[in-house]
Design a protein around this motif. Structure first.
Motif, short mmCIF file in Angstrom:
data_model
loop_
_atom_site.label_atom_id
_atom_site.label_comp_id
_atom_site.label_asym_id
_atom_site.label_seq_id
_atom_site.Cartn_x
_atom_site.Cartn_y
_atom_site.Cartn_z
N VAL A 73 0.87 -1.17 0.00
CA VAL A 73 0.00 0.00 0.00
C VAL A 73 0.91 1.23 0.00
N ILE A 74 0.33 2.39 -0.26
CA ILE A 74 1.11 3.62 -0.24
C ILE A 74 0.40 4.64 0.65
N LEU A 75 1.18 5.36 1.42
CA LEU A 75 0.65 6.43 2.26
C LEU A 75 0.72 7.72 1.45
N PRO A 76 -0.41 8.21 0.93
CA PRO A 76 -0.35 9.45 0.14
C PRO A 76 0.21 10.58 0.99
N PRO A 77 1.23 11.26 0.50
CA PRO A 77 1.84 12.31 1.31
C PRO A 77 0.92 13.50 1.51
N SER A 78 1.01 14.11 2.67
CA SER A 78 0.18 15.26 3.00
C SER A 78 1.06 16.49 3.19
N THR A 79 0.72 17.57 2.50
CA THR A 79 1.47 18.82 2.68
C THR A 79 1.08 19.51 3.99
N ARG A 80 0.00 19.07 4.60
CA ARG A 80 -0.50 19.72 5.81
C ARG A 80 0.48 19.62 6.97
N ASN A 81 1.19 18.50 7.04
CA ASN A 81 2.06 18.25 8.20
C ASN A 81 3.52 18.64 7.96
N GLY A 82 3.86 19.11 6.75
CA GLY A 82 5.22 19.53 6.47
C GLY A 82 6.09 18.39 5.99
N TYR A 83 7.34 18.74 5.68
CA TYR A 83 8.29 17.75 5.19
C TYR A 83 8.66 16.75 6.28
N GLY A 84 9.14 15.61 5.84
CA GLY A 84 9.63 14.61 6.78
C GLY A 84 8.54 13.70 7.30
N MET A 85 8.93 12.73 8.11
CA MET A 85 7.99 11.79 8.71
C MET A 85 7.40 12.43 9.97
#
Length: 208
Positions: free
Chosen positions: A53-65
């Motif tokens: 599966v893939i975790l679609p990246p969110s710009t809401r939380n900023g760069y990084g994990m």
């Protein structure tokens, strides 16, 4: 051909996940390089028969994990057994430890400099502290594509290998998007990427 330290360990970690039939999640960053790398890992692992599966990246939380993204992953995929990052993760000690506390293996693929040793189960990054690879100018998508080609040579038929090779299109996109130096393998990846793009544009089925 091995280019980066511990890429053989990363390949074997993936092999164990595949053999055990466990679910693995791709965790990309949200810039062009990260999205390109995510396409490579998700596409490559899917082609090679992984439960992925893939975790679609969110710009809401900023760069990084971020912890919020880790909680989102666990909520959406509670049966995930491993996470593989791309273009991110080399400095995310706290989130990696959080995932590991949930019995989730964490495999980091990245290209950013390592400031102190990562606690991830395996790390494939030409800019890690103990890697003397001469290929430190490659992007995250190139690292991801190199890993997929290595695994395909180990475990897949020539037909699947050829399809995985075509994912170089995204390695070229990531290289340009991250403004990497056009030297060594980056130059070859960009050239191959352009060839793949032209092949798609020449396809008679485009637009149908």
């Amino acid at each position: 051909t091995y280019l980066f330290r511990d890429e053989d360990k990363t390949v074997m970690a993936l092999k164990r996940i595949r053999e055990d039939g466990r679910k693995i999640a791709v965790w990309p960053d949200f810039d062009v390089d990260g999205i390109s790398a995510g396409c490579i890992l998700y596409g490559g692992l899917s082609l090679m028969g992984f439960d992925v599966v893939i975790l679609p990246p969110s710009t809401r939380n900023g760069y990084g994990m971020q912890f919020a993204d880790a909680d989102r992953l666990l909520a959406e995929h509670p049966d995930v057994a491993a996470v593989i990052t791309c273009d991110v993760g080399i400095g995310a000690w706290d989130v990696i430890a959080y995932l590991q506390s949930m019995d989730i293996d964490v495999y980091v693929t990245d290209h950013h400099p390592e400031k102190s040793r990562s606690s991830a189960d395996v790390v494939m990054d030409p800019s890690r502290l103990d890697d003397d690879s001469p290929f430190k100018g490659v992007c995250g998508a190139f690292v991801a594509w190199h890993l997929m080609t290595l695994y395909s040579r180990l475990a897949c038929t020539p037909g699947i290998q050829a399809l995985v090779d075509k994912l170089v299109l995204f390695a070229g996109l990531g290289s340009v998007g991250d403004s990497m130096p056009v030297t060594h393998d980056t130059r070859s990846a960009i050239k191959a990427s352009v060839i793949e793009m032209n092949a798609l544009l020449d396809c008679e089925d485009v637009g149908d």
